[in-house]
Design a protein around this motif. Structure first.
Motif, short mmCIF file in Angstrom:
data_model
loop_
_atom_site.label_atom_id
_atom_site.label_comp_id
_atom_site.label_asym_id
_atom_site.label_seq_id
_atom_site.Cartn_x
_atom_site.Cartn_y
_atom_site.Cartn_z
N THR A 109 39.14 18.76 11.27
CA THR A 109 38.70 19.68 10.21
C THR A 109 39.88 20.55 9.78
OG1 THR A 109 37.83 21.12 11.93
CG2 THR A 109 36.24 19.74 10.80
N GLY A 110 40.79 20.84 10.70
CA GLY A 110 42.00 21.59 10.33
C GLY A 110 42.80 20.81 9.28
N GLN A 111 42.90 19.50 9.48
CA GLN A 111 43.61 18.65 8.52
C GLN A 111 42.86 18.61 7.19
OE1 GLN A 111 46.52 16.38 8.92
NE2 GLN A 111 47.05 17.67 10.64
N ALA A 112 41.54 18.50 7.26
CA ALA A 112 40.74 18.47 6.01
C ALA A 112 40.98 19.75 5.21
CB ALA A 112 39.26 18.33 6.36
N ILE A 113 41.06 20.88 5.92
CA ILE A 113 41.28 22.16 5.24
C ILE A 113 42.66 22.16 4.56
CG2 ILE A 113 41.68 24.63 5.69
CD1 ILE A 113 39.40 24.43 7.79
N MET A 114 43.66 21.65 5.25
CA MET A 114 45.00 21.63 4.65
C MET A 114 45.04 20.70 3.43
SD MET A 114 47.69 22.07 7.76
CE MET A 114 46.95 21.26 9.15
N LEU A 115 44.36 19.56 3.54
CA LEU A 115 44.33 18.64 2.40
C LEU A 115 43.60 19.29 1.22
CD1 LEU A 115 44.80 15.89 1.10
CD2 LEU A 115 42.82 14.99 2.32
N ALA A 116 42.46 19.89 1.50
CA ALA A 116 41.69 20.53 0.42
C ALA A 116 42.48 21.69 -0.19
CB ALA A 116 40.34 21.00 0.95
N SER A 117 43.23 22.42 0.62
CA SER A 117 44.03 23.54 0.10
C SER A 117 45.06 23.03 -0.91
CB SER A 117 44.80 24.26 1.21
OG SER A 117 43.93 24.70 2.20
N ALA A 118 45.79 21.99 -0.52
CA ALA A 118 46.83 21.45 -1.42
C ALA A 118 46.19 20.90 -2.69
CB ALA A 118 47.60 20.34 -0.70
N LEU A 119 45.05 20.25 -2.54
CA LEU A 119 44.37 19.68 -3.71
C LEU A 119 43.79 20.78 -4.60
CD1 LEU A 119 42.58 16.79 -1.84
CD2 LEU A 119 44.31 16.50 -3.63
N ASN A 120 43.35 21.86 -3.98
CA ASN A 120 42.82 22.99 -4.76
C ASN A 120 43.93 23.54 -5.66
OD1 ASN A 120 40.97 24.90 -5.56
ND2 ASN A 120 40.95 26.05 -3.67
N ILE A 121 45.11 23.70 -5.08
CA ILE A 121 46.26 24.21 -5.84
C ILE A 121 46.58 23.24 -6.98
CG2 ILE A 121 48.75 24.71 -5.71
CD1 ILE A 121 48.12 25.41 -2.63
N ALA A 122 46.70 21.95 -6.64
CA ALA A 122 47.13 20.96 -7.64
C ALA A 122 46.08 20.76 -8.72
CB ALA A 122 47.43 19.64 -6.94
N THR A 123 44.83 20.80 -8.35
CA THR A 123 43.78 20.53 -9.33
C THR A 123 43.60 21.72 -10.26
OG1 THR A 123 42.78 19.09 -7.70
CG2 THR A 123 41.41 19.67 -9.58
N ARG A 124 43.66 22.92 -9.70
CA ARG A 124 43.60 24.11 -10.57
C ARG A 124 44.76 24.10 -11.56
NH1 ARG A 124 42.45 29.05 -6.33
NH2 ARG A 124 40.21 28.78 -6.17
N TYR A 125 45.94 23.84 -11.01
CA TYR A 125 47.13 23.83 -11.87
C TYR A 125 46.99 22.75 -12.95
CZ TYR A 125 51.97 23.03 -13.30
OH TYR A 125 53.10 22.85 -14.04
N SER A 126 46.48 21.59 -12.56
CA SER A 126 46.35 20.47 -13.51
C SER A 126 45.34 20.78 -14.61
CB SER A 126 45.89 19.21 -12.79
OG SER A 126 46.82 18.85 -11.83
N SER A 127 44.48 21.76 -14.36
CA SER A 127 43.51 22.09 -15.41
C SER A 127 44.03 23.26 -16.27
CB SER A 127 42.15 22.41 -14.81
OG SER A 127 42.23 23.61 -14.10
#
Ligand SMILES: CC/C=C\C/C=C\C/C=C\C/C=C\C/C=C\C/C=C\C=C\C(=O)SCCNC(=O)CCNC(=O)[C@H](O)C(C)(C)COP(=O)(O)OP(=O)(O)OC[C@H]1O[C@@H](n2cnc3c(N)ncnc32)[C@H](O)[C@@H]1OP(=O)(O)O
Ligand SMILES: Cc1cc2nc3c(=O)[nH]c(=O)nc-3n(C[C@H](O)[C@H](O)[C@H](O)COP(=O)(O)OP(=O)(O)OC[C@H]3O[C@@H](n4cnc5c(N)ncnc54)[C@H](O)[C@@H]3O)c2cc1C
Length: 642
Positions: free
Chosen positions: A271-289
């Motif tokens: 779950t620690g890894q899932a959180i890190m993956l989701a964090s990076a994707l949150n940054i990238a997806t927000r930025y991409s929008s």
């Protein structure tokens, strides 16, 4: 959705409350952005916040709740680590699982009150994987009833343990136990390393920091040497193994029970890894929008880069993986807690299953998390490369997971041992003896996949296809291995010659488990809107993952070329379906700006203003002319002009 991600409405609400409290406590915020600090400054800053937390923790969280502790840690201290990271992740779990009741009464309350700081010192300069060849010895001295810890040569130095270098004054040290010249193998010992008052290393101890790393630099990973250093007999952790005063050895109920602290981290790190993956994707997806670049229709204005199919293909399958890892991780933690309870009361029958499962998951999840984070960074173009995105730090920390707690290839091979044993049961007609996680190996599958042929079959046909390829690869790799042995090859040599194929089987088996965990979760959801959004994500997941491993299903004609086209079309269909929900699917993780530590990925979306402000605050911009220019570059240019 947050309730689905964090396990319940209550958990999601508590996270929000904790984040809100922290937002009101400036003393717990980074005093300046971490990328602008030196390693020493970061360590100092982290220790400052840690001590305030120790005082105020009770006002913010329930300190007995590991999930609240973990969230508090991520918000305030962050993923670069802290001076007590290993204390919570391994030292306390090792004492809890391996110390006797009497020993726990002596050490655990002190550790929990933070009177002492501990770590887990196992890996050495010369050996990390092969625990049987660790070189640190703990020789029993019958006369004094003490163990004598010794580092016979440089390769025997403990090397890597987190927080060992500077912060810890105690450690659970793993050493080969020798009694009356007989080596009983690696065992855990509670060892005091530093004076409790002065924090100076005790005589006989050589200790220090191993230097900067790729990331995770707030943690002082350390080295440790012993020069005939004596500890009482009763410092051997004695819940499962005992040594009597006369040197009598009482063996544990399972040979690998002393490895439980590693299994603990392998279970919890998912779950620690899932959180890190989701964090990076949150940054990238927000930025991409927010980021607009180029046109899709030349008659229209520039589009948000998230409209590009390639951008969606880069990010959305990883969003699905982040959810899948979170769900699979939650199941694994439950299983771990169950097995731990059983182990404490002497039932060790589930240890092999848990070891196999966590070994595979740890490997696949860390590898795919690394892939996803790196894609998220690239998806941010140039700004992804800036530390303002913070994605490179997330990557550096997450990717460490491929190595620590068992190098990934090695752990896949551990799962392969279990799969090969299971294959042997199938081949000898004993499929009824297979455990629930491998029962599918004994089930006859259809000759071809029915994926595109049974409308509304839910995900059953997909699961069957994953089962088919996993079973086929497991039996194939096992056949190869047994075949080589039948030809007279020694077991270890045959194993090595098949190890690439064996690891392929392990990966397929683990990916099947992840898919099944995702399906199980979606099937449980009552809220129709949440179920719909997650069903779309699951559709993307099963189709994307299947495409990724399609060669295995094409090999024997289980999937046809036209089915592959169908699967590919499904991927494109669901990329489009997910697009409107993409930002929300990540915002649902409810990471605060404080926790994300990303200038690029802030909730307000003011990317350019925030980036400019951040750049202006760089220490390099304090003066217009740097001394490196006055001292070197200016004279060089002046000289050249003469
Ligand atoms: C809600 C959230 C709340 C809280 C979150 C909390 C925590 C978050 C988690 C993580 C935080 C994130 C970041 C952490 C940051 C940094 C890292 C921190 C710590 C890192 C620590 C470390 O790295 S500690 C050192 C770890 N070292 C290793 O893992 C070494 C790897 N090697 C091994 O494990 C072994 O050597 C081996 C398994 C490879 C081989 O062992 P060996 O003794 O040689 O045995 P074999 O002969 O190969 O096998 C014999 C049989 O034994 C079976 N076996 C092996 N291990 C186990 C086991 N553990 N359990 C059960 N059985 C086991 C093996 O399968 C063989 O069985 P057979 O039947 O086939 O014979
Ligand atoms: C960030 C971080 C934190 C850590 N924290 C701790 C800690 O707190 N405490 C602690 O004790 N340790 C810690 N470690 C050490 C870590 O557990 C080991 O580095 C890890 O177990 C790998 O062992 P190794 O370094 O010996 O790798 P090696 O085993 O030397 O691996 C090198 C290569 O050899 C291959 N290889 C090795 N053996 C085999 C095999 N049998 N079959 C096939 N291939 C093989 C591997 O796959 C790899 O490609 C940490 C490490 C890191 C990076």
């Amino acid at each position: 959705m947050a309730a689905q991600i964090w396990g319940s409405e209550k958990r999601a609400r508590r996270r929000r409350e904790i984040s809100a409290k922290i937002a009101q406590m400036p003393e717990l915020h980074d005093s300046k952005p971490l990328p602008f600090m030196t390693r020493e400054e970061k360590i100092m800053e982290s220790a400052r916040k840690l001590t305030i937390l120790t005082e105020k923790m009770g006002q913010i969280i329930d300190p007995t709740d590991p999930a609240e502790l973990y969230h508090l840690n991520n918000e305030v201290l962050g993923l670069e680590g802290n001076p007590m990271a290993l204390h919570g992740v391994m030292f306390i779990p090792a004492l809890s699982a391996q110390a006797s009741d009497e020993q726990q009464a002596k050490w655990l309350p002190r550790a929990l009150r933070r009177e002492i700081i501990g770590t887990y010192a196992q890996t050495e300069l010369g050996h990390g994987t092969n625990l049987q060849n660790l070189e640190t010895t703990a020789t029993y001295d019958l006369a004094t009833q003490e163990f004598v810890l010794h580092t016979p040569q440089i390769t025997a130095l403990k090397w890597w343990p987190g927080n060992l270098g500077k912060s810890s004054n105690y450690a659970v040290v793993v050493a080969h136990m020798i009694i009356k010249a007989k080596n009983y193998g690696p065992h855990p010992f509670m060892v005091q390393l530093r004076d409790e008052k002065t924090h100076e290393p005790l005589p006989g101890i050589t200790i220090g920091d191993i230097g900067p790393k790729m990331a995770y630099n707030i943690v002082d990973n350390g080295f440790l040497g012993f020069n005939k250093y004596r500890i009482p007999r009763t410092n051997l952790l004695m819940r499962h193994t005992k040594v009597e005063a006369d040197g009598t050895y009482i063996k544990p109920p399972h040979a690998k029970i002393n490895y439980s602290a590693m299994v603990h981290v392998r279970a919890y790190m998912l779950t620690g890894q899932a959180i890190m993956l989701a964090s990076a994707l949150n940054i990238a997806t927000r930025y991409s929008s927010v980021r607009r670049q180029g046109q899709i229709d030349k008659s229209q204005p520039e589009v948000k880069v998230l409209e590009y199919q390639t951008q969606q293909h880069r990010l959305f399958p990883s969003i699905a993986r982040a959810y899948a890892f979170q769900f699979a991780g939650a199941e694994t933690v439950k299983l771990y807690e169950h097995v731990l309870k059983e182990m404490k009361s002497g039932n060790v029958s589930l240890m092999a299953d848990l070891h196999a499962l966590t070994s595979g998951l740890k490997s696949v999840v860390t590898y795919q998390t690394g892939e996803g984070i790196e894609q998220a960074r690239m998806a941010c173009g140039g700004h992804g490369y800036s530390m303002a995105s913070y994605i490179s730090e997330i990557y550096g920390v997450a990717i460490g997971g491929c190595t620590y707690e068992g190098e990934n290839m090695v752990m896949l091979l551990q799962l392969a041992r279990y799969l090969v044993k299971s294959a042997a049961l199938v081949k000898s007609g004993q499929s009824s003896k297979l455990g629930p996680l491998v029962a599918y190996l004994g089930v006859k599958s259809e000759p071809t996949s029915l994926i595109d042929r049974i409308p509304n079959s839910g995900f059953t046909e997909y699961v069957k296809t994953f089962q088919h390829v996993s079973k086929r690869q497991t039996l194939k790799a096992a056949d190869m291995f047994f075949g080589l042995m039948e030809k007279g090859e020694k077991r270890e040599i045959a194993w090595n010659k098949c190890s690439v194929e064996l690891n392929r089987a392990s990966r397929l088996h683990t990916r099947l488990f992840i898919v099944e965990a995702f399906v199980r979760r979606v099937n449980e959801i009552a809220d129709i809107r949440i179920k719909e959004a997650l069903t779309d994500l699951l559709h993307l997941h099963v189709n994307y993952e299947l495409l990724d491993i399609a060669s295995y299903a094409l090999e024997d004609g289980f999937l046809s070329a036209s089915q592959l086209d169908y699967i590919r079309d499904q991927v494109y269909l669901y990329l489009g379906k997910i697009r409107p929900n993409a930002v929300s699917l990540l915002d649902s993780w409810e990471f605060s700006d404080i926790e994300l530590r990303s200038v690029l990925g802030r909730r307000d979306g003011n990317v350019y203003e925030n980036l400019f402000k951040w750049a202006k605050s760089s220490p390099l911009n304090k003066t217009d002319v740097l001394s490196s220019v006055t001292q070197y570059l200016k004279p060089m240019m002046e000289k050249a002009r003469l």
